[in-house]
Design an enzyme around this catalytic site. Structure first.
Site, mmCIF file in Angstrom:
data_model
loop_
_atom_site.group_PDB
_atom_site.id
_atom_site.type_symbol
_atom_site.label_atom_id
_atom_site.label_comp_id
_atom_site.label_asym_id
_atom_site.label_seq_id
_atom_site.Cartn_x
_atom_site.Cartn_y
_atom_site.Cartn_z
ATOM 1 C CG ASP A 1 -2.093 -0.908 1.105
ATOM 2 O OD1 ASP A 1 -2.770 -0.848 0.065
ATOM 3 O OD2 ASP A 1 -2.347 -1.688 2.037
ATOM 4 N NE ARG B 1 1.215 0.201 4.346
ATOM 5 C CZ ARG B 1 0.194 0.640 5.033
ATOM 6 N NH1 ARG B 1 0.326 1.699 5.812
ATOM 7 N NH2 ARG B 1 -0.992 0.055 4.958
ATOM 8 N NE ARG C 1 -6.352 5.757 1.952
ATOM 9 C CZ ARG C 1 -6.851 4.566 2.322
ATOM 10 N NH1 ARG C 1 -7.666 4.481 3.383
ATOM 11 N NH2 ARG C 1 -6.575 3.492 1.616
ATOM 12 C CE LYS D 1 -6.052 1.486 -1.746
ATOM 13 N NZ LYS D 1 -4.947 0.928 -0.963
ATOM 14 C CG HIS D 2 -11.273 0.752 -0.541
ATOM 15 N ND1 HIS D 2 -10.856 2.067 -0.383
ATOM 16 C CD2 HIS D 2 -10.294 -0.027 -0.013
ATOM 17 C CE1 HIS D 2 -9.686 2.088 0.237
ATOM 18 N NE2 HIS D 2 -9.313 0.832 0.467
ATOM 19 C CG HIS E 1 -8.231 -0.418 8.932
ATOM 20 N ND1 HIS E 1 -8.648 0.551 8.049
ATOM 21 C CD2 HIS E 1 -7.154 -1.017 8.368
ATOM 22 C CE1 HIS E 1 -7.841 0.553 6.988
ATOM 23 N NE2 HIS E 1 -6.936 -0.394 7.163
ATOM 24 C CG ASP F 1 -9.351 -4.002 2.382
ATOM 25 O OD1 ASP F 1 -8.137 -4.136 2.625
ATOM 26 O OD2 ASP F 1 -9.939 -2.917 2.495
#
Length: 339
Positions: A70, A78, A144, A174-175, A187, A253
């Site tokens: 990601d 990351r 985002r 996504k998503h 999450h 996911d």
């Protein structure tokens, strides 16, 4: 020199704990059910270390495992030190309001930087672009998202995808069908979107307009359409295949997220996503759960799904060319938008 084991891509994408592979990592990564690996910030220290790690992973099997990450920009990047700091995609939407052409050029150049730097270190795929609309409701999506207008999202994402392709990287939208309206964070909760299919039409526009290699459904329940989250919903998978006519890879996911808990324990979640139509199933940040799935899940090999995953691999080695004009433009754009 160790000869790689010849195995087609299996349906599981798992992770590893550290900067290098352990013996149990190697054992799991050559399991026939595994087809890919997702990297996290804990797996990154430097470009040299990352290149060594991806080389070791790719050397285990033939064809090589798919290595994903990601790496969108903004909050979701990351790899930091040694990589260009990428802005949140909302910055491109704001630039669009001032100059459409500048925004499109910026999106393409940022996509090129994103993919070039990852591919130079051996990473095959970033789970990007985010195609969710900015409805001003979802904190987990927030900046985002490129924009609230689906046509603008499609154009900016399309330019970014063009930049990814210049560096040999596929694109994963996504998503699906859209996480911008649901307020809860999947999450830690199970988000709900009460809109009808007609009301969801704007969110679906980017998926209709863009040429995507892969799609990741949302851990969101669209209660007016199906009682199951999109990743577990045969309705949404069939909609993708038969209405949008999508023929690429569908990734689940992360099945260890709270948004997936409605399907039961980890093996039940994997089976539910597989039955719904997912080609590749992510089990992340849960090493015991990975072991459980490898021990207890026994699906039949699906050649069609495996071949879809193989199409995401780029066979060309991508050298790092820092004087490439498109790369330079992307680095400069990133600096401006992050300032």
């Amino acid at each position: 020199m160790t000869v790689p084991i010849e195995l087609p891509h299996g349906p599981l994408m798992i992770d590893v704990a550290a900067l290098e592979l352990s013996d149990i990592d190697r054992e799991r990564l050559i399991h026939p059910l595994v087809g890919g690996l997702i990297l996290f910030a804990r797996n990154y220290q430097s470009t040299a270390q990352l290149s060594k790690l991806t080389t070791d992973i790719h050397a285990l099997r033939s064809p090589p495992l798919l290595i994903a990450i990601d790496h969108e920009g903004g909050r979701v990047q990351r790899c930091r030190e040694g990589f260009t700091r990428l802005p949140p995609m909302r910055g491109l939407g704001e630039l669009w309001e001032r100059s459409t052409q500048q925004a499109l050029a910026a999106a393409k150049s940022l996509g090129h930087v994103l993919a070039t730097e990852l591919r130079a270190c051996g990473v095959d795929l970033s789970f990007t672009p985010v195609l969710d609309l900015d409805w001003g409701r979802s904190g987990v999506i927030g900046d985002r998202a490129f924009h609230g207008d689906p046509a603008v999202v499609a154009q900016l994402a399309g330019a970014l995808i063009e930049g990814l392709g210049c560096a040999g990287m596929a694109a994963c939208g996504k998503h699906f069908p859209g996480h911008g309206w649901a307020e809860a964070d999947s999450h830690v909760a199970i988000p709900v979107d009460e809109r009808t299919l007609a009301e969801l039409a704007p969110d679906l526009v980017p998926y209709r307009l863009l040429k995507l290699d892969a799609i990741m459904p949302a851990h969101v329940i669209y209660t007016n359409i199906d009682a199951k989250p999109a990743g577990f919903s045969k309705y949404w998978h069939q909609y993708l295949r038969n209405n949008i006519m999508f023929d690429g890879v569908v990734f689940s996911d992360d099945l260890s997220m709270e948004g997936a808990s409605i399907a039961g324990d980890i093996v039940s979640r994997v089976q539910a996503a597989w039955d719904a139509g997912c080609d590749m199933l992510l089990v992340c940040n849960a090493p015991d759960a990975v072991g459980d799935v490898l021990d207890r899940w026994h699906p039949e090999f699906d050649r069609v799904r495996s071949s879809r995953i193989a199409r995401l691999m780029s066979n060309a080695a991508i050298p790092m060319v820092r004087d490439d004009p498109l790369y330079i433009a992307g680095v400069n754009t990133a600096r401006l938008l992050c300032a």
